[in-house]
Write an enzyme that holds these catalytic residues in place. Structure first.
Site, PDB file in Angstrom:
ATOM      1  N   ARG A 167     -93.061   2.891 -34.718  1.00 64.66           N
ATOM      2  CA  ARG A 167     -94.086   3.546 -33.915  1.00 64.66           C
ATOM      3  C   ARG A 167     -94.638   4.814 -34.565  1.00 64.66           C
ATOM      4  O   ARG A 167     -95.644   5.353 -34.119  1.00 64.66           O
ATOM      5  CB  ARG A 167     -93.549   3.869 -32.516  1.00 64.66           C
ATOM      6  CG  ARG A 167     -92.417   4.865 -32.463  1.00 64.66           C
ATOM      7  CD  ARG A 167     -91.772   4.884 -31.087  1.00 64.66           C
ATOM      8  NE  ARG A 167     -90.721   5.877 -30.992  1.00 64.66           N
ATOM      9  CZ  ARG A 167     -90.916   7.112 -30.546  1.00 64.66           C
ATOM     10  NH1 ARG A 167     -92.112   7.480 -30.134  1.00 64.66           N
ATOM     11  NH2 ARG A 167     -89.927   7.961 -30.488  1.00 64.66           N
ATOM     12  N   HIS A 216     -96.760  17.320 -35.933  1.00 64.35           N
ATOM     13  CA  HIS A 216     -96.443  18.610 -35.321  1.00 64.35           C
ATOM     14  C   HIS A 216     -97.656  19.154 -34.551  1.00 64.35           C
ATOM     15  O   HIS A 216     -97.529  19.710 -33.463  1.00 64.35           O
ATOM     16  CB  HIS A 216     -96.031  19.581 -36.424  1.00 64.35           C
ATOM     17  CG  HIS A 216     -95.297  20.786 -35.915  1.00 64.35           C
ATOM     18  ND1 HIS A 216     -93.946  20.796 -35.677  1.00 64.35           N
ATOM     19  CD2 HIS A 216     -95.730  22.026 -35.590  1.00 64.35           C
ATOM     20  CE1 HIS A 216     -93.577  21.989 -35.234  1.00 64.35           C
ATOM     21  NE2 HIS A 216     -94.643  22.750 -35.180  1.00 64.35           N
ATOM     22  N   CYS A 234     -87.087   5.516 -19.265  1.00 65.36           N
ATOM     23  CA  CYS A 234     -87.583   6.709 -19.973  1.00 65.36           C
ATOM     24  C   CYS A 234     -88.464   6.259 -21.137  1.00 65.36           C
ATOM     25  O   CYS A 234     -88.683   5.065 -21.348  1.00 65.36           O
ATOM     26  CB  CYS A 234     -86.419   7.559 -20.483  1.00 65.36           C
ATOM     27  SG  CYS A 234     -85.490   6.822 -21.846  1.00 65.36           S
ATOM     28  N   GLU A 276     -81.691  -0.037 -25.685  1.00 71.46           N
ATOM     29  CA  GLU A 276     -82.751   0.253 -26.640  1.00 71.46           C
ATOM     30  C   GLU A 276     -83.170  -0.950 -27.466  1.00 71.46           C
ATOM     31  O   GLU A 276     -84.233  -0.923 -28.098  1.00 71.46           O
ATOM     32  CB  GLU A 276     -82.301   1.369 -27.599  1.00 71.46           C
ATOM     33  CG  GLU A 276     -81.840   2.642 -26.903  1.00 71.46           C
ATOM     34  CD  GLU A 276     -81.360   3.675 -27.890  1.00 71.46           C
ATOM     35  OE1 GLU A 276     -82.131   4.051 -28.787  1.00 71.46           O
ATOM     36  OE2 GLU A 276     -80.195   4.105 -27.768  1.00 71.46           O
ATOM     37  N   ASN A 319     -89.371   3.430 -25.698  1.00 70.78           N
ATOM     38  CA  ASN A 319     -89.840   3.682 -27.069  1.00 70.78           C
ATOM     39  C   ASN A 319     -89.097   2.799 -28.064  1.00 70.78           C
ATOM     40  O   ASN A 319     -89.691   2.080 -28.864  1.00 70.78           O
ATOM     41  CB  ASN A 319     -89.647   5.152 -27.448  1.00 70.78           C
ATOM     42  CG  ASN A 319     -90.572   6.068 -26.693  1.00 70.78           C
ATOM     43  OD1 ASN A 319     -91.511   5.625 -26.043  1.00 70.78           O
ATOM     44  ND2 ASN A 319     -90.319   7.362 -26.764  1.00 70.78           N
TER      45      ASN A 319
END
Length: 550
Positions: free
Chosen positions: A463, A188, A500, A429, A452
């Protein structure tokens, strides 16, 4: 002069005094109480105040973060209401005659340690949530000095760890950056640091308290920390800081300029956002529409699924804001890590390869069709495209298309309007989807490559696992070759392909993606102008050299 090194997770340079912070859970007092009823009342009053404070933190977080990231403070309030948590604290006060501070801290520590010892990375992160929720109560029962007061002046915060409730209360005008011994790129604190454009270095070895009050330099890109720098080092970094600030200013000059390479290749630069709060940032960053709008926030951390009218209002606002620009909405990518209480999604040891994405939607047709109805009804207000998450087979796409026909039939029967020009895209993905991308491209209107997920599944590495950070290689040649392979398949099928994820935002990879002939880069708003500058600086020779190395 002393040099330290850590993991740079937010770029930037800061030069200033270090201020060490220790949180409320440090040195919690323990003592016996005689009036247990009064102590119990003191505890309950503190919880009530803590919940009010957490709501204030949530409101403040929404000013800087997305709603899905800010909801963590509402989660903390739920932890304080948990029956097991409350029962254990009250038992320690009433039967063990312990003070409220120690009862809260001891209970939180024991529950949190259970999660911390688990193998699953997602469940391990609950440790931080539980400790942070208890710290909010501890700060009321046993207050300590403010994390960053007006009297401190501009400082670099040093801490063993910064919890979400502590990070969001920082007085930004006095904050230059921060360093911690714990944390990761996806924490965070890291998210907030990147949002504010402040440097952050994590995983610094050793105690930082001994450097309290000393002058320091931190370089968020290299992870270098210089304590008590000498004259030459100070001069070098002041010049480097000035150059960095000038570069940030130059990026603003990119606003309004076309995203075209020196040799005339046009690439669309759109934004990725995960809530309506991100729309303003996307507009300010000169985004050419929304390349990816994640809808997970509508479904997570609630007791029942969002109704059609609630979703309609969100999609309608989004489409109206971007008028004639393209808006791509990804269907809910739900899984066990999203805390979907109203669905039968069991906790999994590895939710990344579990029951999620299109698999969940196909099993929960009512929720699936409700989202589709809301999207189709909203489509009359703008240029809508729909994106399917976590697809691995042609059969899944075919099933979605049949479901869409059912939705259209239902809307026509009710006399409800919808656009006839909605395009249906597939997000790639997994290596499985990449390998059959030629067939996926044939039956999809467009393709989006999520770098990602593709990297995570190709390298077989989580990750978000801190222990794998030094092994995780997002620029691995296998990933670049897969992206090139998918782009070729898309263009052979005469379909547009967008990229992306982290790679789309990395400017040193931009020339690779341009060499692969990607039609669109979907970028976080804060990185979009930097990517535009990289696009405009690229020419044919750059792309030829790139292709020779793949």
């Amino acid at each position: 002069m002393l040099e330290l090194f850590g993991k740079g997770v937010s770029n930037g340079i800061a030069i200033g005094r270090l201020s060490f912070y220790s949180n409320s859970s440090d040195n919690v007092p323990k003592y016996a109480v005689s009036d247990t009823a009064a102590e119990l009342k003191r505890y309950k009053n503190a919880v009530r105040s803590a919940k009010v404070h957490l709501q204030e933190l949530y409101d403040k977080a929404c000013l800087h973060l997305s709603k899905s990231e800010s909801v963590i403070f509402q989660t903390h309030a739920m932890i304080l209401e948990d029956s097991k948590f409350v029962e254990t604290v009250e038992n320690l006060i009433l039967t063990k005659h312990l003070n409220a501070e120690f009862a809260v801290h001891d209970t939180a520590l024991k529950i949190a340690e259970i999660f911390h010892s688990m193998d699953d990375e997602y469940l391990q992160q609950r440790y931080t949530d539980i400790m942070d929720a208890s710290n909010t109560v501890l700060e009321i029962l046993h207050p300590k000095k403010n994390l960053l007061s007006e009297e401190d002046g501009p400082v670099i915060i040093a801490a063993s760890e910064l919890l979400p409730s502590e990070t969001i209360t920082l007085k930004q005008k006095n904050l230059l950056g921060f360093i911690t011994t714990k944390g990761s790129r996806n924490s965070h604190t890291a998210i907030l640091a990147r949002t504010l454009g402040l440097p952050l270095i994590t995983q610094v070895k050793g105690s930082l308290s001994r450097f309290d009050g000393l002058n320091a330099i931190i370089d968020g890109q290299s992870g270098r920390i210089v304590i008590d720098p000498d004259h030459n080092t100070l001069g070098h970094y002041r010049a480097k800081l000035k150059h960095y600030e000038e570069q940030q200013h130059l990026l603003q000059e990119q606003v309004g300029l076309p995203s075209v390479t020196k040799d005339g290749q046009k690439v669309i630069l759109s934004a990725v956002i995960d809530s309506l709060e991100g729309m303003e940032a996307a507009k300010n960053s000169d985004a050419e529409g929304i390349g990816l709008f994640k809808t997970d926030f509508l479904f997570a951390k609630r007791s029942s699924p969002p109704q059609e009218e609630e979703q309609l209002a969100v999609y309608q606002t989004l489409l109206k804001t971007f008028e004639d620009q393209k808006v791509v909405v990804q269907l809910a990518n739900l899984g066990s890590e999203k805390s979907i209480q109203y669905l039968d999604i069991p906790e999994e040891k590895n939710p990344a390869i579990g029951y999620k994405g299109i698999r969940v939607l196909l099993d929960n047709k009512d929720i699936f069709m409700t989202q589709l109805r809301a999207l189709f009804r909203a489509s009359v207000f703008g240029n809508l495209s729909i994106l399917l998450p976590m697809v691995n087979s042609l059969e899944e796409i075919d099933y979605v298309k049949r479901t869409i026909e059912e939705v259209k039939l239902d809307l026509r029967a009710k006399g409800q309007e919808y656009s006839r020009d909605i395009r249906l895209g597939t997000m790639i993905e997994t290596p499985a989807a990449a390998i059959i991308s030629d067939e996926i491209c044939r039956i999809s209107d467009f393709i989006v490559i999520d770098t990602n997920s593709l990297t995570q599944y190709t390298l077989a590495m989580d990750r978000e696992n801190q222990k794998l950070e030094y092994f995780y290689e997002p620029y691995h040649k296998s990933i670049l070759r897969l992206i090139y392979f998918i782009c070729n398949n898309a263009h052979f099928a005469n379909k547009k392909v967008a990229v992306c994820g982290e790679l789309a935002s990395e400017t040193h990879i931009t020339k690779n993606l341009l060499a692969f002939q990607a039609d669109e880069l979907i970028v976080v708003p804060s990185k979009l102008l930097g990517v535009k500058a990289a696009v405009r600086a690229t020419d044919t020779e750059d792309k030829k050299k790139t292709m020779s190395r793949i």
